[in-house]
Write an enzyme that holds these catalytic residues in place. Structure first.
Site, PDB file in Angstrom:
ATOM      1  N   ARG A  26      -3.656  -0.955   4.746  1.00  0.00           N
ATOM      2  CA  ARG A  26      -2.822  -2.106   4.393  1.00  0.00           C
ATOM      3  C   ARG A  26      -2.828  -2.462   2.903  1.00  0.00           C
ATOM      4  O   ARG A  26      -2.187  -3.440   2.520  1.00  0.00           O
ATOM      5  CB  ARG A  26      -3.193  -3.347   5.220  1.00  0.00           C
ATOM      6  CG  ARG A  26      -2.961  -3.180   6.709  1.00  0.00           C
ATOM      7  CD  ARG A  26      -2.922  -4.509   7.408  1.00  0.00           C
ATOM      8  NE  ARG A  26      -4.190  -5.228   7.330  1.00  0.00           N
ATOM      9  CZ  ARG A  26      -4.402  -6.403   7.887  1.00  0.00           C
ATOM     10  NH1 ARG A  26      -3.439  -6.997   8.576  1.00  0.00           N
ATOM     11  NH2 ARG A  26      -5.566  -6.996   7.780  1.00  0.00           N
ATOM     12  N   ASP A  27      -3.500  -1.680   2.075  1.00  0.00           N
ATOM     13  CA  ASP A  27      -3.450  -1.975   0.637  1.00  0.00           C
ATOM     14  C   ASP A  27      -3.606  -0.680  -0.169  1.00  0.00           C
ATOM     15  O   ASP A  27      -4.366  -0.619  -1.132  1.00  0.00           O
ATOM     16  CB  ASP A  27      -4.544  -2.972   0.257  1.00  0.00           C
ATOM     17  CG  ASP A  27      -4.279  -3.626  -1.109  1.00  0.00           C
ATOM     18  OD1 ASP A  27      -3.095  -3.655  -1.526  1.00  0.00           O
ATOM     19  OD2 ASP A  27      -5.234  -4.104  -1.736  1.00  0.00           O
ATOM     20  N   VAL A  28      -2.868   0.349   0.238  1.00  0.00           N
ATOM     21  CA  VAL A  28      -2.876   1.605  -0.497  1.00  0.00           C
ATOM     22  C   VAL A  28      -2.141   1.403  -1.820  1.00  0.00           C
ATOM     23  O   VAL A  28      -0.984   0.984  -1.839  1.00  0.00           O
ATOM     24  CB  VAL A  28      -2.206   2.734   0.312  1.00  0.00           C
ATOM     25  CG1 VAL A  28      -2.145   4.021  -0.506  1.00  0.00           C
ATOM     26  CG2 VAL A  28      -2.959   2.969   1.610  1.00  0.00           C
ATOM     27  N   ASN A  32      -6.801   1.438  -5.784  1.00  0.00           N
ATOM     28  CA  ASN A  32      -7.724   1.672  -4.678  1.00  0.00           C
ATOM     29  C   ASN A  32      -7.955   3.154  -4.419  1.00  0.00           C
ATOM     30  O   ASN A  32      -8.505   3.527  -3.384  1.00  0.00           O
ATOM     31  CB  ASN A  32      -7.210   0.994  -3.411  1.00  0.00           C
ATOM     32  CG  ASN A  32      -7.426  -0.503  -3.443  1.00  0.00           C
ATOM     33  OD1 ASN A  32      -8.253  -0.993  -4.221  1.00  0.00           O
ATOM     34  ND2 ASN A  32      -6.697  -1.238  -2.625  1.00  0.00           N
ATOM     35  N   THR A  76      -0.527  -5.870  -1.693  1.00  0.00           N
ATOM     36  CA  THR A  76      -0.089  -5.877  -3.088  1.00  0.00           C
ATOM     37  C   THR A  76       1.414  -5.653  -3.098  1.00  0.00           C
ATOM     38  O   THR A  76       1.899  -4.636  -2.604  1.00  0.00           O
ATOM     39  CB  THR A  76      -0.809  -4.776  -3.883  1.00  0.00           C
ATOM     40  OG1 THR A  76      -2.222  -4.976  -3.773  1.00  0.00           O
ATOM     41  CG2 THR A  76      -0.416  -4.826  -5.351  1.00  0.00           C
TER      42      THR A  76
END
Length: 566
Positions: A26-28, A32, A76
């Protein structure tokens, strides 16, 4: 493009692993994804991840087992799928695929797919604006790749790849077809901030979500401003994350006090060699001189390898036996460089003072009509200031870069290097081979325990190596920089050097103390020393590289001659 493609394929494999465990990230995003000092990519920051649930649970509004306790808007914006922006709990594995596509776009352009001044503008753009045609934004991208990119960024999850496995299949097929085409690696300053940190060890390696490690490299920033701030990184070195060390391993340190072997050296060509020692005393380690005198061995041997009347010679330096600490004594590098462990090399050996040069390699090719892997499947050369892979390039044709006799032979695969050793063994009657990884690090360290053989800090690297800060993206003739105290030149930089061993990231934990030779089997082989594209921080005595034996990418080598013992 090829480097960014390789990065995304590695991340996709990591996501595939996570999704099989039922975990959605959910935040690739670039921030990261980190690169360790092997060039392997790690997916970090699982703080927004949740466990995948059946559709009826999600649609029914039941509570989901979050891997974070946050109840706020999560993700993001520049990398968030439209459905995730609408309702975070609607995000599934296909949302990660969307974010991966946005990440790929950023790696190529240093810009988000849909820029905007406000959060609302960017959210609406992801939902309503057409998908940009990637080949029109980035000329290096083949038009055939557009369909893959557009399927990753489809507005509706149902129109996207339905699994990362399906995406990987298309990426691998495209990569195979693309391999035969020209690959351009830009060397201008603006592109270095995008790809240099990611492409320094190019051999693709399977990646899985990894635990926090203390030294990693950010693949990219999350905004244009951050990217602008990081543009100077290639000149200053990499941005090392200040990640906390969660486990402390206590290791009993061994002082590097080589134990002289009492075994005598048999009368051989080595002992009978008539070469004289003409190196300055400040250049040769005292141990090297003492051992040579005790065993009546020359410190330096010059071996004629030229055919007929040619005067081509191979210079070898004596490396005495001893005990040393192999690996990272600070415990701050990638897992594959740890743990620190004692190694005992019980036999002396001779190592070539330089990487094998074009002049030396040419003698082998002329004598055997050998054809390198690069000549059969494509190699690298320079065109217009860029390194380019085509079928025309190999060790004997580097495009705009002259093939200088005294420069290291490059675009050399592990197979090519071992073929050279076999030829030289047959020619001379002595046994030549690639160094084991332990022999390479021992010879590189030359009695030191510091990260670099010249000290604790890398500020002297310019005196010893051709690397990112001074190479201008090319290799140089050998012996232009200072040697280490064993008389070995260019052990850091210029070009990566093949070792004999198979590569395994966990080998150090099971390595024998005495004369380790690496795992019994494997797919890849070890490379050491780094190359002209690496910053000083990645050119330590212990950093490990690896690649498949047939690849000519980042390939040079130096060799070892065994010494017969009673």
């Amino acid at each position: 493009f090829s480097d960014a493609l390789n990065c995304i394929m590695q991340v996709a494999r990591g996501l595939e692993y996570a999704h099989r465990q039922g975990v959605i990230h959910r935040d690739v995003k670039p921030a990261n994804i980190l690169v360790d000092d092997q060039g392997d990519l790690k997916i970090l920051d699982m703080g927004l991840a949740r466990l995948q649930q059946p559709d009826d649970v999600i649609l029914g509004g039941e509570t989901q087992p979050e891997l974070t306790s946050s109840q706020f808007f999560m993700g993001t914006i520049d990398y968030m799928a439209p459905e995730q922006a609408r309702n975070t709990k609607l995000a599934d594995h296909r949302s990660d695929i969307y974010s991966l596509g946005c990440t790929f776009y950023f790696l190529l352009t240093a810009q988000p797919v849909y820029p905007g001044e406000t959060t609302v503008e960017r959210i609406l753009a992801h939902r309503e604006e057409p998908i940009p045609r990637l080949s029109e934004r980035v000329p290096q991208v083949p038009s055939e790749f557009n369909a893959i990119f557009e399927k990753m960024l489809a507005k509706s999850p149902d129109d996207r790849y339905q699994s990362v496995t399906a995406l990987i299949s298309d990426l691998e097929k495209f990569s195979t077809d693309y391999e035969g085409q020209t690959t351009v690696i830009s060397l201008d300053e603006s592109s270095q901030s995008q790809v240099t940190d990611a492409n320094w060890a190019s051999a693709p390696t399977e990646v899985q979500p990894a635990p926090v490690v203390p030294e990693m490299t950010m693949l990219a920033s999350t905004s244009e401003q951050q990217m602008a701030n990081s543009a100077a990184l290639p000149k200053r070195g990499l941005l090392w994350g200040g990640l906390a060390v969660t486990t402390v391993i206590l290791i009993v340190a061994f002082s590097w006090k080589p134990k002289m072997t009492e075994r005598s050296v048999a009368d051989s060509d080595v002992a009978a060699d008539s070469s004289t020692i003409n190196l300055n005393g400040a250049t040769v380690a005292p141990l090297q001189q003492t051992y040579a005198a005790r065993m009546k061995l020359p410190v330096k041997v010059e071996v004629p390898i030229g055919a007929g009347g040619t005067r081509v010679k191979l210079e070898l330096m004596l490396i005495p036996p001893g005990i040393f600490q192999m690996g990272d004594r600070m415990g701050t590098s990638a897992e594959s460089d740890a743990p620190l462990h004692p190694v005992s090399l019980t036999r002396p050996y001779y190592m070539s003072s330089t990487e094998v040069t074009n002049e030396q390699f040419r003698e082998f090719v002329n004598a055997t009509n050998y054809q390198t892997d690069a000549e059969r499947s494509g190699g690298y050369g320079m065109t217009g200031g860029n390194w380019v892979k085509t079928m025309d390039y190999s060790w004997k044709n580097l495009g705009d870069l002259p093939v200088q006799d005294q420069a290291p032979a490059v675009s050399i695969s592990w197979n090519d290097a071992t073929a050279f050793c076999d030829w030289l063994s047959d020619k001379t009657g002595d046994r030549y081979r690639l160094p084991t990884e332990a022999e390479w690090e021992y010879a590189c360290r030359a009695g030191t325990e510091t990260p670099w053989f010249f000290g604790e800090q890398s500020d002297q690297m310019d005196q010893y190596a051709w690397f990112l800060n001074n190479s201008d993206g090319r290799v140089y003739p050998v012996k232009q920089k200072r040697p280490n105290t064993f008389g070995l030149y260019d052990v850091y930089g210029n070009e990566w050097e093949w070792c004999q061993d198979y590569y395994s990231p966990g080998y150090y934990s099971v390595s024998p103390v005495e004369n380790p030779t690496g795992p019994a089997q494997g797919r890849e082989r070890v490379r050491r020393g780094g190359g002209f594209q690496q910053p000083a921080a990645q050119l330590t005595s212990y950093v490990r590289g690896h690649g498949v034996p047939e690849t000519p990418s980042r390939g040079a080598f130096r060799i070892v001659r065994e010494t017969q013992l009673d």
